[in-house]
Design a protein around this motif. Structure first.
Motif, mmCIF file in Angstrom:
data_model
loop_
_atom_site.group_PDB
_atom_site.id
_atom_site.type_symbol
_atom_site.label_atom_id
_atom_site.label_comp_id
_atom_site.label_asym_id
_atom_site.label_seq_id
_atom_site.Cartn_x
_atom_site.Cartn_y
_atom_site.Cartn_z
ATOM 1 N N ARG A 63 -26.851 5.390 -20.675
ATOM 2 C CA ARG A 63 -27.775 4.333 -21.326
ATOM 3 C C ARG A 63 -28.747 4.888 -22.430
ATOM 4 O O ARG A 63 -28.784 4.353 -23.337
ATOM 5 C CB ARG A 63 -28.116 3.388 -20.274
ATOM 6 N N ARG A 64 -29.379 5.994 -22.036
ATOM 7 C CA ARG A 64 -30.421 6.543 -22.923
ATOM 8 C C ARG A 64 -29.675 7.018 -24.190
ATOM 9 O O ARG A 64 -29.998 6.752 -25.333
ATOM 10 C CB ARG A 64 -30.968 7.360 -22.332
ATOM 11 N N GLN A 106 -26.785 6.141 -25.589
ATOM 12 C CA GLN A 106 -26.237 4.875 -26.228
ATOM 13 C C GLN A 106 -27.398 4.209 -27.068
ATOM 14 O O GLN A 106 -27.239 3.797 -28.079
ATOM 15 C CB GLN A 106 -25.809 3.919 -25.462
ATOM 16 N N SER A 107 -28.692 4.220 -26.467
ATOM 17 C CA SER A 107 -29.688 3.556 -27.021
ATOM 18 C C SER A 107 -30.258 4.557 -28.340
ATOM 19 O O SER A 107 -30.484 4.030 -29.398
ATOM 20 C CB SER A 107 -30.990 3.283 -26.023
ATOM 21 N N ARG A 126 -30.429 3.445 -32.165
ATOM 22 C CA ARG A 126 -31.709 3.711 -32.863
ATOM 23 C C ARG A 126 -31.549 4.507 -34.244
ATOM 24 O O ARG A 126 -31.976 4.081 -34.992
ATOM 25 C CB ARG A 126 -32.823 4.223 -31.742
#
Length: 156
Positions: free
Chosen positions: A105-106, A108-109, A113
């Motif tokens: 998830r990090r 993907q984030s 960004r």
């Protein structure tokens, strides 16, 4: 259990052995300037133990490759050069986290960004975005940063 494939140079690693190694290994500075060629497989592979398809977990934006993990058997497949690249990036102690949902998830984030920043740089220019980033970093160090942001928005 660690097995190396002589044909492709890949390594099959049992996560319980990895965890044991991690508990015994002394922390060290792993990063280095030497680049390693990574032979990242383009598709999921079957687990050598149970034959189910292994899940592919992205390591990061940099380095950008995937490790294969079988959650049922707790085996990880590292293609040729992947362990060396993990070591170079200082991530050998993070293999357990890399194969987690939170890590994915990090990534993907971070990717979203980065895409957003690229679009903003294209629209507003590098100098403008760099100045905004500088101001944001400064504001984040201020104890009353919310009040300062409100002052920027206010017509004072």
């Amino acid at each position: 259990m660690t097995q190396q494939c002589e044909a492709c140079g890949g390594v099959l690693l049992d996560m319980s052995d990895y965890r044991q190694w991690r508990q015994q290994a002394a922390p060290s500075a792993e990063s280095g300037a030497e680049d390693h060629e990574v032979s990242d497989s383009p598709s999921a592979r079957g687990c050598p133990s149970c034959t189910r398809l292994m899940q592919r977990y992205r390591v990061g934006l940099t380095p950008d490759f995937r490790v294969d993990h079988c959650p049922a058997c707790q085996l990880v497949w590292l293609d040729k050069g992947e362990w060396q690249t993990l070591a170079q990036a200082g991530l050998t102690a993070s293999l357990g986290e890399i194969v987690s949902t939170a890590w994915q998830r990090r990534i993907q984030s971070d990717e979203l960004r980065a895409l957003r920043e690229t679009a903003l740089r294209s629209k507003h220019g590098d100098a403008c975005i760099d100045e905004i980033k500088r101001m944001r970093e400064w504001l984040n160090t201020q104890p009353q940063h919310e009040e300062l942001i409100a002052l920027l928005r206010a017509d004072w």
